[in-house]
Design an enzyme around this catalytic site. Structure first.
Site, PDB file in Angstrom:
ATOM      1  N   HIS A  32      -9.547   1.055   4.716  1.00  0.00           N
ATOM      2  CA  HIS A  32      -8.291   1.255   5.455  1.00  0.00           C
ATOM      3  C   HIS A  32      -8.544   2.188   6.644  1.00  0.00           C
ATOM      4  CE1 HIS A  32      -4.215   2.400   6.455  1.00  0.00           C
ATOM      5  NE2 HIS A  32      -3.832   1.304   5.822  1.00  0.00           N
ATOM      6  N   ASN A  40       0.867  -1.177   0.000  1.00  0.00           N
ATOM      7  CA  ASN A  40       0.000   0.000   0.000  1.00  0.00           C
ATOM      8  C   ASN A  40       0.904   1.227   0.000  1.00  0.00           C
ATOM      9  OD1 ASN A  40      -1.765   2.068   0.499  1.00  0.00           O
ATOM     10  ND2 ASN A  40      -2.409   1.344   2.531  1.00  0.00           N
ATOM     11  N   TRP A  41       0.989   1.872  -1.148  1.00  0.00           N
ATOM     12  CA  TRP A  41       1.923   3.000  -1.268  1.00  0.00           C
ATOM     13  C   TRP A  41       1.386   4.275  -0.625  1.00  0.00           C
ATOM     14  CZ3 TRP A  41       4.193   2.886  -6.956  1.00  0.00           C
ATOM     15  CH2 TRP A  41       4.829   1.653  -7.156  1.00  0.00           C
ATOM     16  N   LYS A  42       0.126   4.269  -0.227  1.00  0.00           N
ATOM     17  CA  LYS A  42      -0.501   5.456   0.383  1.00  0.00           C
ATOM     18  C   LYS A  42      -0.291   6.680  -0.523  1.00  0.00           C
ATOM     19  CE  LYS A  42      -0.205   3.172   4.784  1.00  0.00           C
ATOM     20  NZ  LYS A  42      -0.154   3.251   6.239  1.00  0.00           N
ATOM     21  N   SER A  55       3.492  -2.192  10.290  1.00  0.00           N
ATOM     22  CA  SER A  55       4.943  -2.268  10.495  1.00  0.00           C
ATOM     23  C   SER A  55       5.552  -3.598  10.071  1.00  0.00           C
ATOM     24  CB  SER A  55       5.297  -1.929  11.954  1.00  0.00           C
ATOM     25  OG  SER A  55       4.917  -0.597  12.246  1.00  0.00           O
ATOM     26  N   GLU A  92      -6.945   4.579   7.783  1.00  0.00           N
ATOM     27  CA  GLU A  92      -6.723   6.001   7.506  1.00  0.00           C
ATOM     28  C   GLU A  92      -7.943   6.613   6.820  1.00  0.00           C
ATOM     29  OE1 GLU A  92      -2.979   5.404   5.556  1.00  0.00           O
ATOM     30  OE2 GLU A  92      -2.086   4.866   7.488  1.00  0.00           O
ATOM     31  N   GLU A 148      -5.331  -5.051  10.446  1.00  0.00           N
ATOM     32  CA  GLU A 148      -4.321  -4.015  10.646  1.00  0.00           C
ATOM     33  C   GLU A 148      -4.599  -3.266  11.944  1.00  0.00           C
ATOM     34  OE1 GLU A 148      -2.384  -2.797   6.660  1.00  0.00           O
ATOM     35  OE2 GLU A 148      -4.080  -1.487   7.008  1.00  0.00           O
ATOM     36  N   GLY A 172       2.589   2.230  10.834  1.00  0.00           N
ATOM     37  CA  GLY A 172       3.550   3.333  10.722  1.00  0.00           C
ATOM     38  C   GLY A 172       4.261   3.662  12.024  1.00  0.00           C
ATOM     39  N   GLY A 188       2.937  -1.136   4.272  1.00  0.00           N
ATOM     40  CA  GLY A 188       2.942   0.284   3.966  1.00  0.00           C
ATOM     41  C   GLY A 188       4.354   0.764   3.663  1.00  0.00           C
ATOM     42  N   GLY A 189       4.995   1.374   4.648  1.00  0.00           N
ATOM     43  CA  GLY A 189       6.306   2.008   4.469  1.00  0.00           C
ATOM     44  C   GLY A 189       7.333   1.155   3.739  1.00  0.00           C
TER      45      GLY A 189
HETATM   46  P1  13P Z   1       3.072   0.385   7.672  1.00  0.00           P
HETATM   47  O1  13P Z   1       3.599  -0.911   7.044  1.00  0.00           O
HETATM   48  O2  13P Z   1       3.802   1.592   7.197  1.00  0.00           O
HETATM   49  O3  13P Z   1       2.970   0.263   9.147  1.00  0.00           O
HETATM   50  O4  13P Z   1       1.572   0.563   7.105  1.00  0.00           O
HETATM   51  C1  13P Z   1       0.675  -0.479   7.180  1.00  0.00           C
HETATM   52  C2  13P Z   1      -0.519  -0.161   6.398  1.00  0.00           C
HETATM   53  O5  13P Z   1      -1.283   0.735   6.748  1.00  0.00           O
HETATM   54  C3  13P Z   1      -0.777  -0.931   5.176  1.00  0.00           C
HETATM   55  O6  13P Z   1      -2.051  -0.699   4.679  1.00  0.00           O
END
Ligand code: 13P
Length: 252
Positions: A95, A9-11, A213, A97, A167, A173, A234-235
């Site tokens: 998600h 997930n590149w956000k 994470s 967010e 999640e 994050g 994510g990251g």
């Molecule tokens: P991180 O891997 O950066 O913690 O993010 C997880 C995430 O929200 C994937 O959708």
């Protein structure tokens, strides 16, 4: 058996040149790996260029959100038809967010999930609790509400075409990943609930992936849990070498 699913997930990261460079790097590092499904979910603006860069590749393309209608006067929104048109096969829905910053509710997530299935997109339904909810002993209750809300009215026959991502919000994050045992406990509950909703056979076919994470140094331990069927990253999905290492997890 369930095929593991590793999705990035590149956000809200990566302009188009960066996105193309990232996906080319990834293609070079990954080569071919049997038995794992890999997906990247860039921002909307990069979908066409990433789709082009992924031509003839086994890496799948997904989006991070969508509207439930196929078209209409919905300023700023993107429809399932448009995602399919860009080459998407997957879409992340609900998600945390989106729930936290954009007021997404279980009802809207459910509408989106139905629309995704209707348009032959594979939804990745995200659910998870806050730190306060975990500390208050309400993890299962919260996850259950989001799961049942998101899947409301979805017939058992559609189950195998859906992935669920657990999640925990406190792990996103933050560098503070859930332990494999903590994740497995929730995954086990999710599968039990899916069995109640759809029957044992269908529940067994649904991929339940973990997100929060996930990094090269914790993926192997997470994947060692039989109830963890992959990861939503994510990251670490923004770095080709880190994401490639996650895809090349080893069952320890
Ligand atoms: P991180 O891997 O950066 O913690 O993010 C997880 C995430 O929200 C994937 O959708």
């Amino acid at each position: 058996m369930r095929k593991p699913l590793i999705a990035g997930n590149w956000k809200m990261y990566q302009t188009t040149p960066d996105a193309v460079a990232l996906v080319k790097g990834l293609k070079g590092l990954l080569g071919q790996r049997e038995g794992v499904e890999v997906v990247v979910c860039p921002p909307f603006t990069a979908l066409p260029v990433v789709a082009e860069a992924l031509k003839d590749s086994w890496i799948g393309l997904g989006a991070q959100n969508m509207h439930w209608e196929k078209e209409g006067a919905y300023t700023g929104e993107v429809s399932p038809v448009m995602l399919a048109d860009c080459g998407c096969r997957y879409v992340i829905l609900g998600h945390s967010e989106r729930r936290q910053y954009f007021g997404e509710t279980d009802m809207n997530v459910n509408r989106k999930l139905r629309a995704a299935l209707e348009h032959k997109l594979i939804p990745i339904l995200c659910i998870g609790e806050t730190l306060a909810e975990r500390e208050g002993g309400r993890t299962i209750q919260v996850v259950d509400g989001q799961l049942q809300g998101g899947l409301s009215g979805i017939p058992a026959g559609a189950g195998a075409g859906i992935a669920v991502a657990y999640e925990p919000i406190w792990a996103i994050g933050t560098g503070r990943t859930a332990t494999p045992e903590q994740a497995a406990e929730v995954h086990t509950f999710i599968r039990k609930r899916l069995a109640e909703l759809w029957g044992e056979a269908m529940a067994t076919a649904v991929r339940i992936v973990y997100g929060g994470s996930v990094k090269p140094d914790n993926i192997d331990a997470l994947m060692a849990e039989p109830e963890i069927d992959g990861a939503l990253v994510g990251g670490a999905s923004l770095k080709a070498d880190a994401f490639a290492r996650i895809v090349q997890f080893e069952k320890v």
